[in-house]
Design a protein around this motif. Structure first.
Motif, PDB file in Angstrom:
ATOM      1  N   VAL A 304       0.875  -1.168   0.000  1.00 41.10           N
ATOM      2  CA  VAL A 304       0.000   0.000   0.000  1.00 41.10           C
ATOM      3  C   VAL A 304       0.912   1.217   0.000  1.00 41.10           C
ATOM      4  N   ALA A 305       0.803   2.058  -1.044  1.00 42.66           N
ATOM      5  CA  ALA A 305       1.763   3.145  -1.222  1.00 42.66           C
ATOM      6  C   ALA A 305       1.066   4.438  -1.593  1.00 42.66           C
ATOM      7  N   ALA A 306       1.721   5.534  -1.281  1.00 43.99           N
ATOM      8  CA  ALA A 306       1.220   6.850  -1.679  1.00 43.99           C
ATOM      9  C   ALA A 306       1.337   7.024  -3.180  1.00 43.99           C
ATOM     10  N   ASP A 307       0.322   7.603  -3.773  1.00 44.33           N
ATOM     11  CA  ASP A 307       0.286   7.862  -5.210  1.00 44.33           C
ATOM     12  C   ASP A 307       1.032   9.166  -5.476  1.00 44.33           C
ATOM     13  N   VAL A 308       2.356   9.087  -5.477  1.00 44.22           N
ATOM     14  CA  VAL A 308       3.166  10.297  -5.538  1.00 44.22           C
ATOM     15  C   VAL A 308       4.453  10.018  -6.298  1.00 44.22           C
ATOM     16  N   GLY A 309       4.968  11.043  -6.979  1.00 45.56           N
ATOM     17  CA  GLY A 309       6.277  10.967  -7.608  1.00 45.56           C
ATOM     18  C   GLY A 309       6.417   9.806  -8.570  1.00 45.56           C
ATOM     19  N   GLY A 310       7.507   9.054  -8.431  1.00 42.69           N
ATOM     20  CA  GLY A 310       7.792   7.959  -9.338  1.00 42.69           C
ATOM     21  C   GLY A 310       7.162   6.641  -8.956  1.00 42.69           C
ATOM     22  N   ILE A 311       6.367   6.607  -7.872  1.00 40.25           N
ATOM     23  CA  ILE A 311       5.816   5.337  -7.409  1.00 40.25           C
ATOM     24  C   ILE A 311       4.839   4.716  -8.403  1.00 40.25           C
ATOM     25  N   PRO A 312       3.847   5.469  -8.920  1.00 41.57           N
ATOM     26  CA  PRO A 312       2.916   4.835  -9.867  1.00 41.57           C
ATOM     27  C   PRO A 312       3.617   4.239 -11.087  1.00 41.57           C
ATOM     28  N   GLU A 313       4.591   4.945 -11.642  1.00 41.79           N
ATOM     29  CA  GLU A 313       5.338   4.443 -12.791  1.00 41.79           C
ATOM     30  C   GLU A 313       6.074   3.158 -12.437  1.00 41.79           C
ATOM     31  N   LEU A 314       6.593   3.075 -11.228  1.00 40.45           N
ATOM     32  CA  LEU A 314       7.380   1.921 -10.808  1.00 40.45           C
ATOM     33  C   LEU A 314       6.519   0.687 -10.576  1.00 40.45           C
ATOM     34  N   VAL A 315       5.369   0.851  -9.898  1.00 42.40           N
ATOM     35  CA  VAL A 315       4.587  -0.312  -9.461  1.00 42.40           C
ATOM     36  C   VAL A 315       3.420  -0.647 -10.373  1.00 42.40           C
ATOM     37  N   GLY A 316       2.995   0.265 -11.236  1.00 40.56           N
ATOM     38  CA  GLY A 316       1.858  -0.023 -12.098  1.00 40.56           C
ATOM     39  C   GLY A 316       0.619  -0.369 -11.291  1.00 40.56           C
ATOM     40  N   ASP A 317      -0.033  -1.482 -11.641  1.00 37.47           N
ATOM     41  CA  ASP A 317      -1.239  -1.905 -10.926  1.00 37.47           C
ATOM     42  C   ASP A 317      -0.934  -2.929  -9.849  1.00 37.47           C
ATOM     43  N   ALA A 318       0.351  -3.059  -9.485  1.00 43.81           N
ATOM     44  CA  ALA A 318       0.771  -4.094  -8.548  1.00 43.81           C
ATOM     45  C   ALA A 318       0.794  -3.625  -7.102  1.00 43.81           C
ATOM     46  N   ARG A 346      -4.043 -11.305  -5.415  1.00 46.03           N
ATOM     47  CA  ARG A 346      -3.991 -10.615  -6.708  1.00 46.03           C
ATOM     48  C   ARG A 346      -2.811  -9.651  -6.764  1.00 46.03           C
ATOM     49  N   LEU A 347      -2.587  -8.930  -5.670  1.00 47.02           N
ATOM     50  CA  LEU A 347      -1.450  -8.000  -5.649  1.00 47.02           C
ATOM     51  C   LEU A 347      -0.127  -8.754  -5.727  1.00 47.02           C
ATOM     52  N   ARG A 348      -0.038  -9.909  -5.079  1.00 48.82           N
ATOM     53  CA  ARG A 348       1.192 -10.699  -5.167  1.00 48.82           C
ATOM     54  C   ARG A 348       1.458 -11.115  -6.612  1.00 48.82           C
ATOM     55  N   ASP A 349       0.433 -11.612  -7.280  1.00 52.42           N
ATOM     56  CA  ASP A 349       0.601 -12.054  -8.662  1.00 52.42           C
ATOM     57  C   ASP A 349       0.996 -10.889  -9.571  1.00 52.42           C
ATOM     58  N   ARG A 350       0.325  -9.755  -9.387  1.00 52.80           N
ATOM     59  CA  ARG A 350       0.662  -8.586 -10.192  1.00 52.80           C
ATOM     60  C   ARG A 350       2.084  -8.112  -9.893  1.00 52.80           C
ATOM     61  N   GLY A 351       2.472  -8.224  -8.630  1.00 57.37           N
ATOM     62  CA  GLY A 351       3.824  -7.805  -8.257  1.00 57.37           C
ATOM     63  C   GLY A 351       4.898  -8.594  -8.972  1.00 57.37           C
ATOM     64  N   VAL A 352       4.687  -9.906  -9.106  1.00 53.11           N
ATOM     65  CA  VAL A 352       5.649 -10.733  -9.824  1.00 53.11           C
ATOM     66  C   VAL A 352       5.761 -10.281 -11.275  1.00 53.11           C
ATOM     67  N   ARG A 353       4.610 -10.028 -11.903  1.00 53.38           N
ATOM     68  CA  ARG A 353       4.630  -9.593 -13.304  1.00 53.38           C
ATOM     69  C   ARG A 353       5.288  -8.221 -13.451  1.00 53.38           C
ATOM     70  N   GLN A 354       4.997  -7.301 -12.517  1.00 48.78           N
ATOM     71  CA  GLN A 354       5.577  -5.970 -12.607  1.00 48.78           C
ATOM     72  C   GLN A 354       7.087  -6.010 -12.384  1.00 48.78           C
TER      73      GLN A 354
END
Length: 382
Positions: A304-318, A346-354
């Motif tokens: 669970v992360a703040a939607d700020v700076g480079g975070i969205p680009e880094l994590v995508g939908d994961a 679901r987040l774990r699976d997306r994290g692996v793909r990201q």
């Protein structure tokens, strides 16, 4: 990706590079060590100019590179030492604002222009007079650099706006990650011993990692902990890191009886994350590539992360993204995920793909070396 080799043809001298590091945060220092190891393995001569304390911690010479002690200072003695170390370099690569400023000073006034590559890992923040000084340093560095490699699109845009002639995206690998993640292991692997040590045997464990500074957003984390302490069982929040706000945060934790443990610096962050039910990143700003976000996704831990700076680009939908500074949104997301095992899966699976889309250390070295070759190879005659 096709491997890049810089082994010189027979009779030709190897490419001579100097890596310049200031005090360096952990991320940039580990990146320089990784880069030095990869470049040396490809036949490049590497000299790392950094304070002796950094050499003691990161063992640059252990990679086959040379080390020259250059204090974290821009005084004439330090600049002269750096100028001497760069005298025979084919290319200089500086990491971070202050190291890049010293490198620009050291290379100024030379009859033969030596290419200067700057990796911008993050953007320093300050207020008042110091902010004006930092912006002036940035302008000086951007004008002096031949190529600026920003670790996020936001940093690349900032470099261009500040005067960089050539700014490119140059993500850096998470040190120690030389291969793609193979996929989630048992999602319930919770390392019982570590959880018992922390006091989270029969309660959820939430983990945040980072220096105890204002921009990390730990005040928001404590506000959200007011909601979590009403859960049964109440989750334990463990914050790994040190910094100037420790006293203030600890007093608030005790005064408000919050289920938060300030664990100090830890050398077992991957294990700590692997033991967690959720990882938290409540930052108010994060222009670089968050190490915590990368570690969490590699460890298959829901983030669970703040939607700020480079975070969205880094994590995508994961990751579950919440507005920066919004304690209520942070609290609600955590409560919902703790009650939703399918959502965590679901987040774990997306994290692996990201994580599989991020560059490995080998790919990072190859990308950097391609920039070096571009700047140092003679232009062919038509």
């Amino acid at each position: 990706m096709t491997p890049v080799s810089s082994h010189p043809p027979h009779g030709q001298s190897p490419l001579r590079t100097v890596q310049v590091l200031g005090g360096g945060n952990a991320g940039s220092s580990a990146h320089v060590r990784s880069l030095a190891a990869g470049l040396v393995a490809r036949g490049v001569k590497v000299t790392v100019c950094a304070p002796v304390e950094a050499e003691c911690t990161y063992d640059f010479t252990g990679t086959g590179a040379d080390h020259v002690h250059v204090p974290r200072s821009s005084d004439p003695v330090s600049v002269a030492a750096l100028r001497a170390a760069c005298a025979d370099a084919d290319l200089v690569h500086a990491h971070g604002l202050h190291a890049s400023f010293r490198a620009a000073l050291a290379l100024s006034g030379r009859r033969v222009r030596t290419p200067l590559v700057v990796t911008w890992h993050d953007r320093a923040h300050a207020e008042g007079a110091r902010a004006h000084l930092l912006r002036a340093l940035e302008r000086r560095v951007m004008r002096a650099a031949t190529v600026v490699l920003g670790t996020t699109s936001q940093l690349v845009d900032g470099a261009r706006q500040t005067g960089a002639r050539d700014a490119r995206l140059g993500p850096v690998a998470l040190p120690g990650r030389t291969a793609r993640p193979a996929g989630p292991e048992d999602p319930d692997r919770l390392r019982p011993k570590l959880r018992a040590e922390l006091g989270a045997v029969e309660r959820p464990l939430l983990v945040a990692v980072g220096s105890l500074e204002e921009h990390r957003g730990y005040d928001v984390l404590l506000d959200a902990a007011h909601v979590w302490r009403r859960l049964d069982p109440a989750p334990l929040v463990v914050v790994a890191g040190e910094g100037p706000l420790r006293g203030e945060l600890q007093r608030r934790i005790e005064r408000e009886a919050l289920p938060v443990l300030l664990a100090g610096r830890r050398d077992d962050v991957p294990d700590l994350l692997a033991a967690a039910d959720l990882a938290l990143l409540p930052a108010r700003r994060e222009t670089g590539r968050s190490v915590l976000a990368q570690e969490a996704l590699h460890a298959c831990v829901p983030l669970v992360a703040a939607d700020v700076g480079g975070i969205p680009e880094l994590v995508g939908d994961a990751a579950e993204l919440v507005p920066a500074g919004d304690a209520a949104a942070l609290a609600d997301s955590v409560v919902r995920l703790l009650a939703d095992s399918d959502g965590r899966d679901r987040l774990r699976d997306r994290g692996v793909r990201q994580a599989a889309t991020w560059p490995t250390e080998d790919e990072t070295v190859a990308q950097v070396l391609s920039v070096y070759d571009e700047l140092t190879q003679p232009t062919p005659l038509l």
